[in-house]
Each structure stands twice: as C-alpha cells, then as structure tokens.
Design an enzyme around this catalytic site. Structure first.
Site, PDB file in Angstrom:
ATOM      1  CB  ALA A  65       8.231   6.795  -9.961  1.00 17.90           C
ATOM      2  N   GLY A 109      10.840   2.932 -12.402  1.00 21.17           N
ATOM      3  CA  GLY A 109      10.620   3.773 -13.581  1.00 21.17           C
ATOM      4  C   GLY A 109      11.910   4.055 -14.340  1.00 21.17           C
ATOM      5  CD  GLU A 112       8.324   0.706 -15.172  1.00 14.87           C
ATOM      6  OE1 GLU A 112       8.325   1.746 -14.474  1.00 14.87           O
ATOM      7  OE2 GLU A 112       7.359  -0.061 -15.215  1.00 14.87           O
ATOM      8  CD  GLU A 132       8.572  -0.659 -10.041  1.00 10.47           C
ATOM      9  OE1 GLU A 132       9.248  -1.709  -9.933  1.00 10.47           O
ATOM     10  OE2 GLU A 132       8.688   0.122 -11.009  1.00 10.47           O
TER      11      GLU A 132
HETATM   12  C1  HXC Z   1      12.642   9.639  -4.231  1.00 10.90           C
HETATM   13  C2  HXC Z   1      14.756   8.874  -3.892  1.00 10.90           C
HETATM   14  C3  HXC Z   1      14.517   7.766  -4.723  1.00 10.90           C
HETATM   15  C4  HXC Z   1      13.240   7.651  -5.333  1.00 10.90           C
HETATM   16  C5  HXC Z   1      16.540   7.632  -3.990  1.00 10.90           C
HETATM   17  N1  HXC Z   1      16.026   8.753  -3.461  1.00 10.90           N
HETATM   18  N2  HXC Z   1      15.639   7.018  -4.772  1.00 10.90           N
HETATM   19  N3  HXC Z   1      13.826   9.800  -3.644  1.00 10.90           N
HETATM   20  N4  HXC Z   1      12.341   8.605  -5.052  1.00 10.90           N
HETATM   21  N5  HXC Z   1      12.935   6.672  -6.164  1.00 10.90           N
HETATM   22  C6  HXC Z   1      16.662   9.702  -2.573  1.00 10.90           C
HETATM   23  C7  HXC Z   1      16.822   9.143  -1.176  1.00 10.90           C
HETATM   24  O1  HXC Z   1      15.648   9.313  -0.440  1.00 10.90           O
HETATM   25  C8  HXC Z   1      17.958   9.998  -0.649  1.00 10.90           C
HETATM   26  O2  HXC Z   1      17.436  11.249  -0.281  1.00 10.90           O
HETATM   27  C9  HXC Z   1      18.825  10.207  -1.885  1.00 10.90           C
HETATM   28  O3  HXC Z   1      17.984   9.952  -3.003  1.00 10.90           O
HETATM   29  C10 HXC Z   1      19.998   9.236  -1.942  1.00 10.90           C
HETATM   30  O4  HXC Z   1      19.482   7.928  -1.816  1.00 10.90           O
HETATM   31  P1  HXC Z   1      20.010   6.877  -0.719  1.00 10.90           P
HETATM   32  O5  HXC Z   1      18.909   5.900  -0.519  1.00 10.90           O
HETATM   33  O6  HXC Z   1      20.551   7.581   0.461  1.00 10.90           O
HETATM   34  O7  HXC Z   1      21.215   6.209  -1.527  1.00 10.90           O
HETATM   35  P2  HXC Z   1      21.819   4.746  -1.328  1.00 10.90           P
HETATM   36  O8  HXC Z   1      21.872   4.399   0.134  1.00 10.90           O
HETATM   37  O9  HXC Z   1      23.050   4.735  -2.139  1.00 10.90           O
HETATM   38  O10 HXC Z   1      20.729   3.756  -1.960  1.00 10.90           O
HETATM   39  C11 HXC Z   1      20.469   3.796  -3.333  1.00 10.90           C
HETATM   40  C12 HXC Z   1      19.170   3.001  -3.671  1.00 10.90           C
HETATM   41  C13 HXC Z   1      18.028   3.569  -2.794  1.00 10.90           C
HETATM   42  C14 HXC Z   1      19.369   1.532  -3.389  1.00 10.90           C
HETATM   43  C15 HXC Z   1      18.893   3.198  -5.148  1.00 10.90           C
HETATM   44  O11 HXC Z   1      17.996   4.994  -2.904  1.00 10.90           O
HETATM   45  C16 HXC Z   1      16.670   3.063  -3.196  1.00 10.90           C
HETATM   46  O12 HXC Z   1      16.282   1.936  -2.875  1.00 10.90           O
HETATM   47  N6  HXC Z   1      15.860   3.914  -3.848  1.00 10.90           N
HETATM   48  C17 HXC Z   1      14.491   3.592  -4.204  1.00 10.90           C
HETATM   49  C18 HXC Z   1      14.452   2.644  -5.376  1.00 10.90           C
HETATM   50  C19 HXC Z   1      13.008   2.273  -5.723  1.00 10.90           C
HETATM   51  O13 HXC Z   1      12.274   1.672  -4.892  1.00 10.90           O
HETATM   52  N7  HXC Z   1      12.570   2.604  -6.939  1.00 10.90           N
HETATM   53  C20 HXC Z   1      11.235   2.306  -7.415  1.00 10.90           C
HETATM   54  C21 HXC Z   1      10.330   3.488  -7.209  1.00 10.90           C
HETATM   55  S1  HXC Z   1       8.679   3.113  -7.683  1.00 10.90           S
HETATM   56  P3  HXC Z   1      17.768  11.913   1.154  1.00 10.90           P
HETATM   57  O14 HXC Z   1      16.927  13.143   1.141  1.00 10.90           O
HETATM   58  O15 HXC Z   1      17.416  10.906   2.164  1.00 10.90           O
HETATM   59  O16 HXC Z   1      19.255  12.187   1.055  1.00 10.90           O
HETATM   60  C22 HXC Z   1       8.633   3.303  -9.332  1.00 10.90           C
HETATM   61  C23 HXC Z   1       7.298   3.118  -9.952  1.00 10.90           C
HETATM   62  C24 HXC Z   1       7.315   3.386 -11.413  1.00 10.90           C
HETATM   63  O17 HXC Z   1       9.604   3.580  -9.970  1.00 10.90           O
HETATM   64  C25 HXC Z   1       5.939   3.587 -11.941  1.00 10.90           C
HETATM   65  C26 HXC Z   1       5.851   4.328 -13.240  1.00 10.90           C
HETATM   66  C27 HXC Z   1       6.733   5.509 -13.427  1.00 10.90           C
END
Ligand code: HXC
Length: 258
Positions: A65, A109, A112, A132
C-alpha cells in the site's frame, strides 16, 4: 477506459492488467485499487476475454500500500475508505480465472493482491513478504488470512511477525506460488498459461475455479458437496458432451462456452 495507474491490454483472449507506477514500485494507493476494480469490471464484461493476468514490472509487482498516502490517515479515514471494499475484494469476486505474474517485490498489499488471484506464477527474482509490522501496523487485505491458509501458520507467523522477505524458491516450497520461471520468461510463460485457460470451456473453467476457491473457505464435507454439485452440473454443458465426444473420435473439440 482511461487509466492513470494501470495499463490494460488485450492479447487475444487474455486481458492483461499492468500496474504502472514504476517510480513508486507500484505502491497501491486508493486510486490504484479503484482502477483495478474498474479494469476487472471491464475485462469481466468483455466476452472476448477468457482469462485475466495481473502483473507489475521487473523490479516490483507491488511494494505494498502507498505508505505516503496512508501515513496521515486516522482510524475513521481507513474505516470509511476500506481497501477491501474499494478494490481488493473485486479481484476475488471476478468469475473469470485470474493469474498474478510476479517479478521483484510483492510486499504487504502487493503480496495480498497477488494472493487474491487464482494462482501466482513467480519469476526467480520475486520476493514476497508482509512487512507491515515494521511500520507498526498489520496486513489488512489477506496477509494474515489467505497467507496462513496458503502456507500454514508457522511460515505466516514468521513473515507477519519478522517482516522478512521470502524468495521465489521458498515461496514455491511453501506452496504460495504454482511455478517459478526465469525472469525473462515470466510474461511468456504466464501469457501461455492464460491463453491455454482462455481456450477451455469458460463455464467449466469458472466452475473449476469456484470449486477450488471453495476449498479455501470451507470444511472438507461442504467443499466435497459443492464439488459434486458442480461436477454434475458440467453434464448440462454442451462443451462437456462435445469434449468427451471429441476425445472418443480422436479429433479436436469445438468449444462453444455453453
Ligand atoms: C510508497 C513506496 C513504497 C510504498 C517504495 N516506495 N515502496 N512509496 N509506498 N509501499 C517508494 C520509495 O519511497 C522510493 O521513493 C521509491 O519507491 C523507490 O523505493 P526505494 O525504497 O528507494 O527502493 P529500494 O531501495 O530498492 O527498496 C525497495 C523496497 C523498499 C525494499 C521494496 O522500497 C521498501 O521497503 N518499501 C516498503 C515496503 C513495505 O513496507 N510495504 C508494506 C506497506 S503497508 P523516493 O521518492 O524516495 O524515490 C501495506 C499495508 C497493506 O501494504 C494494507 C492493505 C492494503
């Protein structure tokens, strides 16, 4: 339809939905979920389409998400908007077979969303996880439920509590994905599977999908009862009579989807 976050294409009898927010690793905003629901509506209503593929890009299926969008939200914002209602659930209510083609990150997400499809084909670069917990929240559209049913309590707990990622090989061993293919063959292999499915009797495919999905939901005896009824129902299909006749006569069947 015009989409901001998706590319929706038709390749023969296959509908292809590509998540298209590459700069954000296909982060799933409310807008993305809304568009996915619209795309499913569109492809499900299209008689030319027999199977739907959902995919991302090489680096990410979806990294979850949209954290930037979610961060300021309150309980009542999330309660009222509800990811499950606006889009998530629409993938699971699709009556046409759906395949997730996953390359790179399928996190939160994203994992999921992939699990809402009927099955997942993964590239050898795929990484699955429910991170999460590292954000102080928990999965919200199936990560504690579908994942647990798919891979069992031990691994689901491990993933949901540590937030660690699982690679494609582990995901295949655990039963989360049906096949792992080299990254450069992912779309070829997935589209071939989708075309094969789309060429089957559509009502038979819908019944098979329904029956397998029922196994996920219910007890064995209830599921067996649903399967038996659907199996018997296939004997009302012209495609069933033709399919068996064609086998006996050693000729290809002419499928009429009825
Ligand atoms: C918003 C995101 C994002 C996310 C990545 N980006 N994931 N933005 N929401 N979930 C953005 C980063 O901020 C960054 O933007 C760009 O995408 C590239 O990501 P990087 O982190 O620079 O890439 P990398 O170093 O290769 O790392 C990849 C990664 C990391 C390991 C996947 O991005 C990460 O940990 N992302 C979050 C994963 C996460 O926690 N997902 C769960 C979300 S909660 P900028 O602007 O900085 O370039 C969820 C709840 C679901 O899903 C509930 C129901 C739907």
């Amino acid at each position: 339809n015009n989409y901001e976050y998706l590319i929706v294409e038709r390749q023969a009898a296959v509908g292809l939905i590509r998540l298209n927010r590459p700069k954000m690793l296909n982060a799933l905003s409310f807008g993305v979920f809304r568009e996915i629901a619209t795309a499913i509506d569109e492809l499900e209503a299209d008689d030319a389409i027999g199977c739907i593929v959902l995919t991302g890009n090489e680096k990410a299926f979806a990294a979850g998400a949209d954290i930037k969008e979610m961060q300021p939200k309150t309980f009542i914002d999330m309660f009222n908007a509800d990811f499950h209602t606006i889009g998530g659930n629409r993938v699971t209510t699709c009556r046409k077979p759906t395949i997730a083609a996953v390359s790179g990150y399928a996190l939160g997400g994203g994992c999921e969303l992939a699990m809402m499809c009927d099955f997942i084909i993964a590239s050898d670069t795929a990484k699955f996880g429910q991170p999460e917990i590292t954000l102080g929240t928990i999965p919200g559209i199936g990560g504690t439920q579908r994942l647990t049913r798919a891979i069992g309590k031990a691994k689901a707990m491990d993933l949901c509590l540590t937030g660690r990622m699982m690679d494609a090989a582990e995901a295949e061993r655990a039963g989360l994905v049906s096949r792992v293919v080299p990254a450069d063959k992912l779309m070829e292999e997935t589209m071939a599977a989708a075309e094969k499915i789309a060429a089957m009797s559509r009502p038979a495919a819908a019944m098979a999908k329904d029956a397998v999905n029922r196994a996920f939901e219910t007890t064995l005896s209830e599921g067996m009862s649903v399967e038996r009824d659907l199996f018997h129902a296939t004997f009302a299909l012209e495609d069933r009579a033709e399919g068996m006749a064609a086998f006996i006569e050693k000729r290809p069947a002419t499928i009429r989807n009825r």
